[in-house]
Motif scaffolding. Structure first.
Motif, short mmCIF file in Angstrom:
data_model
loop_
_atom_site.label_atom_id
_atom_site.label_comp_id
_atom_site.label_asym_id
_atom_site.label_seq_id
_atom_site.Cartn_x
_atom_site.Cartn_y
_atom_site.Cartn_z
N VAL A 54 0.87 -1.35 -0.01
CA VAL A 54 0.00 -0.08 0.14
C VAL A 54 0.80 1.29 0.04
CG1 VAL A 54 -1.90 -1.08 1.18
CG2 VAL A 54 -0.24 -0.11 2.49
N SER A 55 0.52 2.23 -0.60
CA SER A 55 1.22 3.52 -0.56
C SER A 55 0.61 4.52 0.21
CB SER A 55 1.31 3.90 -2.25
OG SER A 55 1.68 5.26 -2.40
N ILE A 56 1.46 5.45 0.71
CA ILE A 56 1.19 6.47 1.74
C ILE A 56 1.93 7.67 1.42
CG2 ILE A 56 0.10 4.94 3.39
CD1 ILE A 56 2.66 5.75 5.16
N THR A 57 1.31 8.86 1.57
CA THR A 57 2.21 9.87 1.59
C THR A 57 3.12 10.34 2.84
OG1 THR A 57 0.46 11.38 2.75
CG2 THR A 57 0.13 11.09 0.35
N LEU A 58 4.34 11.00 2.77
CA LEU A 58 5.10 11.45 3.49
C LEU A 58 4.42 12.06 4.90
CD1 LEU A 58 8.39 12.57 2.19
CD2 LEU A 58 7.64 10.26 2.77
N GLU A 59 3.23 12.80 4.47
CA GLU A 59 2.55 13.53 5.49
C GLU A 59 1.73 12.42 6.17
OE1 GLU A 59 3.60 16.67 2.60
OE2 GLU A 59 2.73 14.64 2.27
N GLU A 60 1.02 11.35 5.76
CA GLU A 60 0.61 10.37 6.49
C GLU A 60 1.41 9.43 7.06
OE1 GLU A 60 -3.15 9.77 3.02
OE2 GLU A 60 -1.12 8.78 3.03
N ALA A 61 2.68 9.23 6.77
CA ALA A 61 3.57 8.50 7.62
C ALA A 61 3.97 9.24 8.70
CB ALA A 61 4.65 8.24 6.87
N TYR A 62 4.07 10.79 8.67
CA TYR A 62 4.51 11.65 9.82
C TYR A 62 3.32 11.83 10.79
CZ TYR A 62 6.05 15.97 12.04
OH TYR A 62 6.70 16.82 12.88
N LYS A 63 2.36 11.80 10.40
CA LYS A 63 1.19 12.07 11.22
C LYS A 63 0.34 10.99 11.95
CE LYS A 63 -0.05 16.67 9.41
NZ LYS A 63 -1.04 17.38 8.62
N GLY A 64 0.48 9.81 11.00
CA GLY A 64 -0.37 8.61 11.22
C GLY A 64 -1.99 9.02 11.18
N GLY A 65 -2.50 7.78 11.54
CA GLY A 65 -3.97 8.06 11.55
C GLY A 65 -4.78 6.83 10.48
N GLU A 66 -6.01 6.86 10.75
CA GLU A 66 -6.63 5.96 9.85
C GLU A 66 -6.65 6.16 8.26
OE1 GLU A 66 -10.63 3.77 11.12
OE2 GLU A 66 -11.35 5.23 9.74
N LYS A 67 -6.70 5.35 7.52
CA LYS A 67 -6.44 5.61 5.98
C LYS A 67 -7.26 4.45 5.12
CE LYS A 67 -3.62 6.06 1.94
NZ LYS A 67 -4.45 7.23 1.51
N THR A 68 -7.96 4.88 4.19
CA THR A 68 -8.70 3.76 3.54
C THR A 68 -8.04 3.21 2.19
OG1 THR A 68 -10.64 4.60 4.33
CG2 THR A 68 -10.98 3.25 2.32
N PHE A 69 -8.03 1.97 2.09
CA PHE A 69 -7.43 1.41 0.95
C PHE A 69 -8.38 0.63 0.22
CE2 PHE A 69 -3.73 1.95 4.08
CZ PHE A 69 -2.87 2.45 3.61
N SER A 70 -7.90 0.47 -1.22
CA SER A 70 -8.88 -0.44 -1.71
C SER A 70 -7.91 -1.37 -2.45
CB SER A 70 -9.58 0.29 -3.20
OG SER A 70 -10.57 1.16 -2.49
#
Length: 304
Positions: A143-159
């Motif tokens: 799965v791919s995440i942005t650097l901002e998402e890696a920095y802050k964490g939190g819930e993310k939806t993947f398909s």
């Protein structure tokens, strides 16, 4: 009932003496080549993909591989396997242990998917074994995440798309997660009793401003020549938003400045952000006559 023998070494195109690393490399190469997502509608590729996964399931595990290698010297394609002499003692020795199975062939189930009453398996009165329950296969995906998402964490939806069709997952991303980290989602793999697990490998998506090296991120800030000479303050991007940074006088192109704790990683041990200075040269065609005169005057003074 006779079960057709499968040559797992041949399926992975490796010699019987192959190391675990060689087996893993061969598996990754073939799995990419025959993955159903890359061969939509190709039944033969899907079947080959299943065979490759089954072969790797056995050969990556030292204990399974040892049992498989005990079948004997007759390694002929298409031979019928009815159990090598004394092979039943292998199951007795392991106390009817189930090694876990999923969408595997009858050959695999004959070797590893059966046992005694322990572990959910029962003895067949006709001398074989019958499975009462079967654990679903574990599944791996990226799965791919942005650097901002890696920095802050939190819930993310993947398909995710798989053999059972597309599905949507909500995943909690830990703050400070690193590129290549694996997340385990229990019971989200292939159906079974119990269901298998889903292992998600996290990958960072390319970023328009930052390059990543471990927990350190690097960006570039452009300044004008007179700012490089005299010093200035510049707006610099960070993963928390832009900040103002002092650029010391005499900063040449390529100079690196550090923002401590603005990189990646857990909050208690974050890496740094490196800001690389780049000097932006004015376009000569866009200069006014007065600007050209001043640049010429500066050149004369500098060369005096």
């Amino acid at each position: 009932m006779a079960v057709a023998y499968k040559d797992y070494y041949k399926l992975l195109d490796v010699p019987r003496t192959a190391s675990r690393d060689d087996i893993a490399k061969a598996y990754k190469k073939l799995a990419r080549q025959y993955h159903p997502d890359l061969n939509p509608g190709d039944a033969s590729a899907e079947e080959r993909f299943k065979d490759i996964n089954e072969a790797y399931e056995v050969l990556k595990d030292d204990e399974k591989r040892k049992l498989y290698d005990q079948l004997g010297p007759n390694w002929k394609d298409g031979q019928q396997f009815q159990g090598a002499p004394g092979f039943e003692n292998v199951f007795n020795f392991h106390g009817g242990q189930s090694f876990g199975s999923g969408d595997f062939s009858d050959f695999f189930e004959t070797l590893f998917g059966a046992g005694r009453a322990q572990g959910g398996f029962g003895a067949d009165p006709f001398g074989g074994f019958s499975a009462r329950s079967r654990r679903g296969r574990d599944v791996e995906a990226e799965v791919s995440i942005t650097l901002e998402e890696a920095y802050k964490g939190g819930e993310k939806t993947f398909s995710l798309s798989g053999a059972d069709g597309p599905r949507t997952l909500r995943v909690n991303i830990p703050a400070g997660i690193r590129d290549g980290a694996k997340l385990r989602l229990g019971g989200q793999g292939r159906p079974g009793s119990p269901a298998g697990d889903l292992f998600l490998t996290v990958r960072f998506a390319p970023h328009p401003s930052f390059q990543v090296d471990g927990d350190t991120i690097t960006c570039e800030v452009a300044i004008m020549p007179w700012e490089a000479v005299l010093g200035t303050r510049a707006r610099v991007p960070t993963l928390e938003g832009a900040v103002e940074m002092s650029i010391p006088a005499g900063s040449g192109s390529g100079r690196k400045l550090r923002l401590r704790g603005k990189g990646l990683g857990p909050a208690s041990a974050r890496g740094d952000e490196i800001v690389r200075v780049a000097i932006r040269v004015p376009d000569p065609a866009a200069l006014t006559p007065r600007q050209k005169e001043l640049w010429n005057e500066l050149a004369r003074e500098s060369n005096a």
